[in-house]
Design a protein around this motif. Structure first.
Motif, short mmCIF file in Angstrom:
data_model
loop_
_atom_site.label_atom_id
_atom_site.label_comp_id
_atom_site.label_asym_id
_atom_site.label_seq_id
_atom_site.Cartn_x
_atom_site.Cartn_y
_atom_site.Cartn_z
N ARG A 150 -4.77 -5.42 1.65
CA ARG A 150 -3.56 -5.65 2.46
C ARG A 150 -2.75 -4.35 2.61
O ARG A 150 -2.13 -4.11 3.65
CB ARG A 150 -2.70 -6.74 1.85
CG ARG A 150 -3.17 -8.15 2.16
CD ARG A 150 -2.15 -9.20 1.76
NE ARG A 150 -1.99 -9.35 0.33
CZ ARG A 150 -2.81 -10.04 -0.47
NH1 ARG A 150 -3.85 -10.64 0.03
NH2 ARG A 150 -2.58 -10.12 -1.76
N GLU A 151 -2.75 -3.53 1.55
CA GLU A 151 -2.03 -2.25 1.60
C GLU A 151 -2.79 -1.19 2.38
O GLU A 151 -2.32 -0.07 2.53
CB GLU A 151 -1.80 -1.75 0.17
CG GLU A 151 -0.87 -2.60 -0.65
CD GLU A 151 -0.86 -2.21 -2.12
OE1 GLU A 151 -1.69 -1.38 -2.55
OE2 GLU A 151 -0.02 -2.76 -2.85
N LYS A 152 -3.98 -1.53 2.84
CA LYS A 152 -4.84 -0.63 3.64
C LYS A 152 -5.34 0.58 2.83
O LYS A 152 -5.57 1.65 3.37
CB LYS A 152 -4.13 -0.16 4.91
CG LYS A 152 -3.59 -1.29 5.76
CD LYS A 152 -4.42 -1.50 6.97
CE LYS A 152 -3.80 -2.51 7.90
NZ LYS A 152 -4.41 -3.76 7.93
N SER A 153 -5.52 0.39 1.52
CA SER A 153 -6.12 1.44 0.70
C SER A 153 -7.60 1.57 0.97
O SER A 153 -8.19 2.63 0.78
CB SER A 153 -5.92 1.14 -0.79
OG SER A 153 -4.55 1.13 -1.11
N TRP A 154 -8.21 0.45 1.40
CA TRP A 154 -9.65 0.39 1.63
C TRP A 154 -9.96 -0.11 3.03
O TRP A 154 -9.26 -0.97 3.55
CB TRP A 154 -10.32 -0.55 0.63
CG TRP A 154 -10.10 -0.17 -0.79
CD1 TRP A 154 -9.22 -0.76 -1.67
CD2 TRP A 154 -10.73 0.88 -1.51
NE1 TRP A 154 -9.29 -0.13 -2.88
CE2 TRP A 154 -10.21 0.88 -2.82
CE3 TRP A 154 -11.71 1.82 -1.18
CZ2 TRP A 154 -10.61 1.78 -3.79
CZ3 TRP A 154 -12.12 2.71 -2.15
CH2 TRP A 154 -11.57 2.69 -3.44
N ILE A 155 -11.05 0.38 3.57
CA ILE A 155 -11.57 -0.11 4.84
C ILE A 155 -12.89 -0.81 4.51
O ILE A 155 -13.85 -0.15 4.08
CB ILE A 155 -11.82 1.05 5.83
CG1 ILE A 155 -10.52 1.84 6.04
CG2 ILE A 155 -12.39 0.52 7.14
CD1 ILE A 155 -10.73 3.20 6.67
N PRO A 156 -12.95 -2.14 4.62
CA PRO A 156 -14.19 -2.84 4.29
C PRO A 156 -15.22 -2.69 5.41
O PRO A 156 -14.87 -2.62 6.59
CB PRO A 156 -13.74 -4.29 4.14
CG PRO A 156 -12.51 -4.41 4.96
CD PRO A 156 -11.86 -3.06 4.98
N SER A 157 -16.48 -2.65 5.01
CA SER A 157 -17.56 -2.45 5.97
C SER A 157 -18.84 -3.11 5.46
O SER A 157 -19.02 -3.25 4.25
CB SER A 157 -17.79 -0.95 6.16
OG SER A 157 -18.94 -0.70 6.93
#
Length: 183
Positions: free
Chosen positions: A136-143
């Motif tokens: 939610r904090e956009k620390s990670w970009i899932p792929s």
């Protein structure tokens, strides 16, 4: 958006400052009600497997820094279910763990394809809800993952390639400087 599940990649946001995870890609092995864990697949550790495990006589096998949790443990991902018993299929083409004594014996015999196995010291772990909050904090970009990216041996290219695989909007992020204030 990709849902949080075993086998996904977590690509560190280009501006993530945490030194444990800056410019990393994590392969998630488990995600359930107890939390999540996986391995950083693109950060080479400064020692080889034979220097960490005295029983390994085959020299120079790279070890990756899997994460900051339990850095006194060795783990592995592989594509060798016919040779390594006891592994758990995370996604088609990627298995986690198995009988380590068998792995050591096969390594010492030169009987394993080293392009199809990756060793890690430590792992990356999150308690219940922690990883969801970081997403939610956009620390990670899932792929989505691919076995070819998970087992890529040119670790310095994995982060950029993972971003490029997401398309043109993310491809330009692959070239962002680590600290834009230095430009």
């Amino acid at each position: 958006m990709v849902s949080l599940a075993p086998g996904i990649l977590l690509i560190a946001d280009p501006f993530l400052k945490d030194p444990n995870f800056a410019r990393t890609v994590i392969f998630v092995c488990e995600n359930d009600e107890k939390g999540s864990f996986g391995f950083v697949i693109n950060r080479l550790f400064d020692q080889t497997l034979d220097s960490l495990i005295p029983d390994v006589i085959y020299p120079g096998i790279p070890v990756y820094y899997g994460g900051p949790v339990q850095v006194d443990t060795i783990h592995f991902l592989h594509q060798l279910p016919d040779q390594i018993q006891g592994g758990v299929q995370v996604v088609p083409g990627v298995y986690w763990g198995g009988r380590f004594d068998d792995v050591v014996e096969l390594l010492n015999q030169g009987a394993l394809d080293l392009q199809k196995i990756k060793f890690f010291i430590g792992y990356s772990g999150w308690t219940t809800g922690q990883l969801e909050e970081e997403l939610r904090e956009k620390s990670w970009i899932p792929s989505e993952s691919t076995p070819s990216l998970v087992f890529e041996s040119r670790e310095q290219q994995i982060w950029q390639q993972a971003l490029r695989n997401l398309g043109s909007n993310f491809a330009m992020m692959a070239n962002f400087p680590i600290d834009p204030s230095l430009n």
